[in-house]
Design a protein around this motif. Structure first.
Motif: not given
Length: 642
Positions: A521-523, A619-626
């Motif tokens: 989540r941090a990265k 938030m969509d970008e964040f979910v994809g990066a997790c």
């Protein structure tokens, strides 16, 4: 009242008194005992471990302490209440972040090169390394019965002749020593002054035969660590360098917990004292002793820090920073002096503060942007400062955009069961054999130091190695078995980097699936912030020409591993550049050069600030990066080829 004794591994002891029911961590804070508590005492991080030596504590059992550890006295200070006289052992690891202050060795070529390179680059950009401080020698006629002019008027007239100024200001501190200095020097003196076109301010006066060093102090106040240099303001030479844990850490690893602490009675003063009286002033004294320079001969100070740290340093209410619409008391101020905030240097020393540009993008980033030089290049560059928050600047000589993302304390070891600061015993680098799954690691400290935990760079390495060797899948779950991979009775997997007998602690050094999930989540916050900012400009990562990485964790990062886990974009490694503690280097340049100071103000005023929380796609970008490295494998083609 009960007596509470804190015993340290070096033999020192601190005694305090408490009432029944008082929280042990709060008692420690009141007694100025440094115990690391990144979660600010809510029981979430498990870092405030102490060992009960004698007496009693009312302690809740937590998942952070095993039954075996509880049986031999291990407790969390934040979960313990005073019920009787008690003595606890504070392990070295719990206070290492604060107690291991040291004056850095400036013989390191890498250390010197970073500052020298920064000076050269700003000079090449046409910025002169000149400031308004100077040493002026003045010779005056001695008074007589025919010449009864007062001492201060005699001095000011001599200075006016030298500079042809309208006004000369002599403060009380100089006036008080002036009669004796004039007569001991036979009215031939050196004055440390600040000059403007119409005005001169006299900071100090010395016998003309005395060698005078005009000292300056540059300080980077990070959420976790504080770094500083003392320089010769006339030559730019670095005379001393020091670093220490920020004394505010015991009130929480992140700025929100610290702001909440300031809302309690006396909280603002408590947080200000923690960073000034407990951190910066001891660093100043240590550095001055090492170079035999009186503190009073430091005549100017420059501070670079994030917006919250600026407020807490200045003793200004920061509570409105965490409340919508997130308004700071100031972005820029030139009205602060050493005597205003209790900095123990020349009391009339002016404090320059690198300007903030947003509630969560502060002076550390504007100072760092100056050092990155992206404002002076036509190529598109990305500047990343990694810390408790991740701050980013993207642009070139035509425009710059910035944003901040809350990466949490994971990069400093918070939210990770075996995470720790980069102090002795921290694993800072690691490789894992693909066939045997055996680790090889490097530990911070003297040769032979046993591992105690993982710092940020070590966590990046371990997760990258686990993924690249197929031990974990893209979700961070363990998919291979071996002696170092195990599962608890809940089925949660973990990888043991160092077994208890190999480690310098009372338990195995391991990383769990929960730890990996926290770090993902941090990265993910970092990468999604990069993507969101680029997308807002209709750019993609292929248009990045250079990536400049700064921050304490940056020095130890294996850039390839950071790309492997999807923290940094998948661009050629030669595009990545580590530029050191750019906040401190920027503060150094602002201190040394008035044109550099003005340039930093200009950069701040021209930089566009993006508030990520208001961007619908973030938030969509964040979910994809997790995921590791990302749900869209096309973004990391080179990682999948490897």
């Amino acid at each position: 009242m009960f007596k509470v004794t804190f015993a340290f591994e070096d033999g020192n002891r601190v005694e305090a008194f408490a009432n029944a029911g008082d929280n042990l961590l709060e008692v420690a804070r009141g007694a100025n005992v440094a115990i690391d508590a990144p979660c600010s005492g809510n029981g979430a991080c498990g870092k405030c471990r102490v060992q009960l030596k004698s007496g009693e504590l009312d302690s809740k059992k937590t998942l952070h302490i095993s039954d075996e550890e509880y049986a031999v006295g291990w407790r969390l200070a934040c979960m313990s209440k005073i019920t009787a006289d008690v003595e606890v052992i504070v392990p070295d690891i719990a206070s290492a972040y604060k107690n291991r202050m040291k004056v850095a060795d400036l013989s390191s070529k890498e250390e010197i090169a970073i500052f020298e390179n920064a000076k050269n680059q700003v000079e090449e950009a046409g910025i002169k390394l000149k400031n308004s401080l100077d040493v002026i020698e003045v010779k005056m006629d001695a008074p007589s019965l025919d010449d009864t002019m007062p001492d201060v008027e005699r001095l000011t007239r001599g200075l006016r002749k030298y500079m042809n100024l309208k006004r000369v200001r002599v403060p009380y501190a100089v006036l008080r020593k002036l009669p004796d200095v004039l007569r001991k020097s036979n009215f031939s003196v050196k004055c440390v002054v600040r000059t403007t076109p119409d005005d001169m301010f006299v900071y100090d006066v010395f016998d003309s035969s005395q060698e005078v060093i005009v000292g300056g102090l540059a300080v980077d106040i990070g959420t976790t660590t504080v770094s500083a240099v003392i320089i010769n303001m006339e030559t730019g030479e670095i005379l001393a360098k020091s670093s220490s844990g920020n004394g505010q850490i015991r009130y929480g690893a992140d700025v929100i917990n610290r702001i909440i602490e300031t809302t309690k009675p006396g909280g603002i003063k408590k947080l200000q004292d923690a960073v000034i009286k407990e951190t910066i002033n001891p660093m100043i004294h240590e550095m001055c002793r090492s170079i035999n320079l009186p503190e009073s001969q430091i005549y100017r100070m420059c501070v670079a820090s994030n917006t919250t740290m600026n407020h807490l340093f200045a003793g200004i209410n920061a509570d409105y920073l965490r409340q919508e619409p997130y308004i700071p008391a100031f972005f820029k101020t030139n009205s602060m002096f050493a005597s205003d905030v209790g900095i123990e240097i020349n009391q009339d020393a002016h404090i320059i503060m690198a300007p903030n540009i947003g509630s969560y993008v502060g002076g550390d980033i504007t100072a760092g942007t100056l050092v990155s030089m992206i404002w002076n290049r036509p190529e598109f560059s990305l500047f990343i400062d990694l810390g408790t928050n991740g701050e980013l600047v993207f642009g070139n000589s035509d425009f710059m955009m910035s944003c901040a993302c809350s990466a949490g304390p994971a990069f400093e070891g918070g939210d990770i069961s075996c995470g720790m600061r980069a102090t002795d015993g921290a694993i800072e680098a690691c490789t894992i054999d693909k066939d045997t799954m055996e680790p090889t690691y490097k530990v911070v400290g003297e040769p032979g130091t046993k591992p105690v935990g993982l710092c940020g760079s070590g966590i990046i390495d371990v997760i990258s190695e686990l993924f690249m060797t197929g031990i974990i899948n893209p979700k961070g779950k363990f998919v291979r078995e071996g002696k170092r991979v195990r599962h608890d009775h809940y089925g949660m997997g973990s990888y043991v980097i160092a077994f208890e007998e190999e480690a310098g602690s009372v338990k195995d050094v391991e990383i769990t699936e929960v730890d990996i999930d926290n770090f993902i989540r941090a990265k993910g916050a970092i990468f999604s912030a990069i993507r969101t900012m680029l997308s807002s400009l209709d750019f993609d990562v292929s248009m990045i020409d250079d990536v400049y990485v700064a921050g304490g964790i940056g020095s130890g990062i294996n850039m390839q591993n950071a790309v492997n886990i999807g923290m940094f974009p998948d661009v050629p490694l030669e595009k990545f550049h580590y530029i050191g503690n750019s906040s401190l280097t920027g503060a150094y340049l602002m201190l040394l050069s008035t044109p550099a100071e003005k340039k930093t103000y200009e950069l701040a005023s021209n930089m566009t600030y993006m508030e990520l929380s208001t961007v619908p796609t973030y938030m969509d970008e964040f979910v994809g990066a997790c995921f590791i490295p990302h749900t869209d494998t096309n973004m990391f083609p080179n990682v999948h080829q490897r």
